[in-house]
Write a protein that holds these residues in place. Sequence first.
Motif, PDB file in Angstrom:
ATOM      1  N   VAL A 280       0.839  -1.213   0.000  1.00 28.67           N
ATOM      2  CA  VAL A 280       0.000   0.000   0.000  1.00 28.67           C
ATOM      3  C   VAL A 280       0.867   1.254   0.000  1.00 28.67           C
ATOM      4  CG1 VAL A 280      -1.677   1.314   1.355  1.00 28.67           C
ATOM      5  CG2 VAL A 280      -1.963  -1.150   1.075  1.00 28.67           C
ATOM      6  N   SER A 281       1.942   1.257   0.799  1.00 26.03           N
ATOM      7  CA  SER A 281       2.815   2.433   0.870  1.00 26.03           C
ATOM      8  C   SER A 281       3.506   2.687  -0.473  1.00 26.03           C
ATOM      9  CB  SER A 281       3.860   2.251   1.966  1.00 26.03           C
ATOM     10  OG  SER A 281       3.246   2.095   3.222  1.00 26.03           O
ATOM     11  N   ILE A 282       4.018   1.624  -1.103  1.00 26.26           N
ATOM     12  CA  ILE A 282       4.685   1.793  -2.400  1.00 26.26           C
ATOM     13  C   ILE A 282       3.698   2.253  -3.461  1.00 26.26           C
ATOM     14  CG2 ILE A 282       5.865   0.530  -4.246  1.00 26.26           C
ATOM     15  CD1 ILE A 282       7.184  -1.189  -2.091  1.00 26.26           C
ATOM     16  N   LEU A 283       2.489   1.699  -3.417  1.00 26.90           N
ATOM     17  CA  LEU A 283       1.468   2.094  -4.397  1.00 26.90           C
ATOM     18  C   LEU A 283       1.077   3.561  -4.221  1.00 26.90           C
ATOM     19  CD1 LEU A 283      -0.198   0.787  -6.666  1.00 26.90           C
ATOM     20  CD2 LEU A 283      -2.003   0.413  -4.991  1.00 26.90           C
ATOM     21  N   LYS A 284       0.948   3.991  -2.974  1.00 24.47           N
ATOM     22  CA  LYS A 284       0.632   5.395  -2.707  1.00 24.47           C
ATOM     23  C   LYS A 284       1.735   6.311  -3.224  1.00 24.47           C
ATOM     24  CE  LYS A 284      -0.538   8.511   1.094  1.00 24.47           C
ATOM     25  NZ  LYS A 284      -0.705   8.619   2.578  1.00 24.47           N
ATOM     26  N   ALA A 285       2.989   5.926  -2.996  1.00 23.44           N
ATOM     27  CA  ALA A 285       4.113   6.741  -3.471  1.00 23.44           C
ATOM     28  C   ALA A 285       4.147   6.799  -4.996  1.00 23.44           C
ATOM     29  CB  ALA A 285       5.421   6.175  -2.930  1.00 23.44           C
ATOM     30  N   ARG A 286       3.843   5.681  -5.660  1.00 21.14           N
ATOM     31  CA  ARG A 286       3.859   5.673  -7.120  1.00 21.14           C
ATOM     32  C   ARG A 286       2.767   6.563  -7.711  1.00 21.14           C
ATOM     33  NH1 ARG A 286       5.056  -0.604  -8.975  1.00 21.14           N
ATOM     34  NH2 ARG A 286       7.313  -0.555  -8.564  1.00 21.14           N
ATOM     35  N   GLU A 287       1.589   6.568  -7.080  1.00 22.77           N
ATOM     36  CA  GLU A 287       0.522   7.436  -7.580  1.00 22.77           C
ATOM     37  C   GLU A 287       0.895   8.905  -7.428  1.00 22.77           C
ATOM     38  OE1 GLU A 287      -3.109   6.457  -5.702  1.00 22.77           O
ATOM     39  OE2 GLU A 287      -3.365   4.557  -6.763  1.00 22.77           O
ATOM     40  N   LEU A 288       1.540   9.243  -6.323  1.00 18.24           N
ATOM     41  CA  LEU A 288       1.985  10.628  -6.136  1.00 18.24           C
ATOM     42  C   LEU A 288       3.098  10.982  -7.123  1.00 18.24           C
ATOM     43  CD1 LEU A 288       2.015  10.643  -2.237  1.00 18.24           C
ATOM     44  CD2 LEU A 288       0.453  11.932  -3.686  1.00 18.24           C
ATOM     45  N   GLU A 289       3.954  10.010  -7.426  1.00 16.47           N
ATOM     46  CA  GLU A 289       5.011  10.257  -8.420  1.00 16.47           C
ATOM     47  C   GLU A 289       4.436  10.507  -9.804  1.00 16.47           C
ATOM     48  OE1 GLU A 289       7.332   6.772  -7.943  1.00 16.47           O
ATOM     49  OE2 GLU A 289       8.738   7.678  -6.528  1.00 16.47           O
ATOM     50  N   LYS A 290       3.304   9.853 -10.120  1.00 19.59           N
ATOM     51  CA  LYS A 290       2.656  10.109 -11.405  1.00 19.59           C
ATOM     52  C   LYS A 290       2.191  11.555 -11.517  1.00 19.59           C
ATOM     53  CE  LYS A 290       0.968   5.399 -12.198  1.00 19.59           C
ATOM     54  NZ  LYS A 290      -0.241   4.536 -12.250  1.00 19.59           N
ATOM     55  N   VAL A 350      15.372   4.856  -4.460  1.00 18.75           N
ATOM     56  CA  VAL A 350      14.307   5.686  -5.039  1.00 18.75           C
ATOM     57  C   VAL A 350      14.044   6.903  -4.160  1.00 18.75           C
ATOM     58  CG1 VAL A 350      11.877   5.723  -5.702  1.00 18.75           C
ATOM     59  CG2 VAL A 350      13.262   3.721  -6.206  1.00 18.75           C
ATOM     60  N   LEU A 351      14.083   6.705  -2.860  1.00 16.97           N
ATOM     61  CA  LEU A 351      13.896   7.819  -1.934  1.00 16.97           C
ATOM     62  C   LEU A 351      15.005   8.855  -2.084  1.00 16.97           C
ATOM     63  CD1 LEU A 351      12.247   8.965   0.438  1.00 16.97           C
ATOM     64  CD2 LEU A 351      13.625   7.581   1.971  1.00 16.97           C
TER      65      LEU A 351
END
Length: 599
Positions: A280-290, A350-351
């Motif tokens: 969930v945390s990685i998915l949230k970060a990827r959506e924000l990166e988009k 990535v961070l």
Amino acid sequence: MGQGDEASAMEVDEKKSDNQEQIVPKFSINVLQLLKSAQLQHGLRHRDYTRYRRYCTARLRRLYKSLKFTHGRGKYTRRAINESTITDVRFLHVVLYRAERAWSHAMEKRQLPDGPNSHQRIYLLGRLRKAVKWATLFAQLCAIKGDRRTSLEAEAYAYYMRGTLLFEQDQSWPTALINFRSARDVYEELGKIGDTENQVLCRERVEELEPSIRYCLHKVGELNIQSSELLDSGKGPAMDLLNAKLEAFMNEEKSQQAATLTEFTWLGHKFPVNNAKTRVSILKARELEKDIDNSGSDSLIPDRKLNLFEKIFTAYHDARSSIRNDLATAGNAERVKDELNGLDKAVSAVLGHRTIERNQVLVKIAKSKFDKHRVDKGEKGTQPEELVRLYDLLIQNTSDLSDLVSSGRDSNPEEVAFSEECTLKGLTFRAKRCFYLAKSYSLAGKRAEAYALFCHSRSLADTAVKRLQTPNSNDKVLMEDLKALVDDCRVCSCIEHATGIMEEEKAPKDLSKGVSSISLSKPAKKPERFLVEKLDVYESAVGDPTSKVAPSIEQFPPPFQAVPCNPIVQDIAFGSIEFPSLENRMKKSKKGILSRLWG
């Protein structure tokens, strides 16, 4: 004839008395301003709904006491508020604060850490229904007892409460949309009249209502938007309910999408992701990166971009904490530990990469302020030292990222290329840091140091340009940036060289001028006179502001003055005074029979 005149006069008096009874004074309440000031002063500035609910309760208690509108002692007997009851504007305040207390209690339940459970949700909806009831009564009473503006504000308040209840119930979206739109229309009209403060408050209220209207349109089907577009689109109590609902909805969606995220890919490596929280945390970060990557570099406001970066950092930090908790509980499973260590390394890389991008945004903001020839009023300009500090951070970030990538035993071609890219970025940041360090020396008047630093920055930039001119390099933006830096270094070094030569040529003239003004004869010292001694003469006591001579206002410290001594009084009469005898007042000891016989 006389009786007819008396009768007509009586009729006129009766008509006058009827007209006087019909003219009832209208109460005026600035509802929005009253509520905004109360909310901001009593907790809602920090989203503390508990404190605001307690304030509403205390405010109602004070109103009951001042109006003598208590509900009896012992057994509670409610006293209704209707049209005949309202003889004071404070009765309208009672109804308004009852609605606010019920609304704040509902919002308090909504702000629970894990969200309201089923029983708490039933209670929350009950409090919202109570708030709608009191808000509707308030609008009805203001229509009768209040002036036109008060009535309109009360209607808008009732519309907002009804829309909030339907919004929370997740039903009747068209009706909720009608209520929110009606409230917005009223506030838009009120924002065109009145004083400036009221107009500003009405416009802020319209902006708070806009995201709720867009969400209702999305639910009705008239507007197709992403839920992430509405998050943080406004501020204020009106947005808290929407944000809570959107976050809950997005967390559910992410949990469903996270089931499909089975591995994390980074530089040719694939690491399995087994923990649901990590997914969930990685998915949230990827959506924000988009949101950052899909939008252009200049389309997002810098503050909005920095806010997105902070959320990305939070998401990746949560992912790292979940990974390290799994490492702590992995036991002796070496394969699982290797996978978790590789995933932790990939997430950290990535961070670090996103940290470099965030710091580059900060550099861009600082450069825009530094390049301004004129700074706006109230805005602080950027000094070159601040840019030097930011480039120090970037150099450290690239060094850490390069060490992290190259720390593995076997490096694939993608890791080698990424490490070389980090090295090249570090060289570019060093050149720019050297350039702004030269700028700081130039502002300090140190021409030789500034000239040497400009030349060194140019050589570093030339080296970076040569590395970029390889066939595999396609970074045209960085190439143009470095070429511009080379040109700037050439121009600035020429300017510093010329300025230094001019100062050198001018130095002997200034020296000879100073030597010629030197006199070997000691000037006669004028007696120093202070301001108090020359009040009749118009002469400055402060002196030339460029000189280091102390002002001659008053002598400090003041000179010593003779002070008369205090007289010494000796008490010589004490020895010659005869005091009266006190034996008759002294306590006499009683003697027994034996003591009397033998003395």
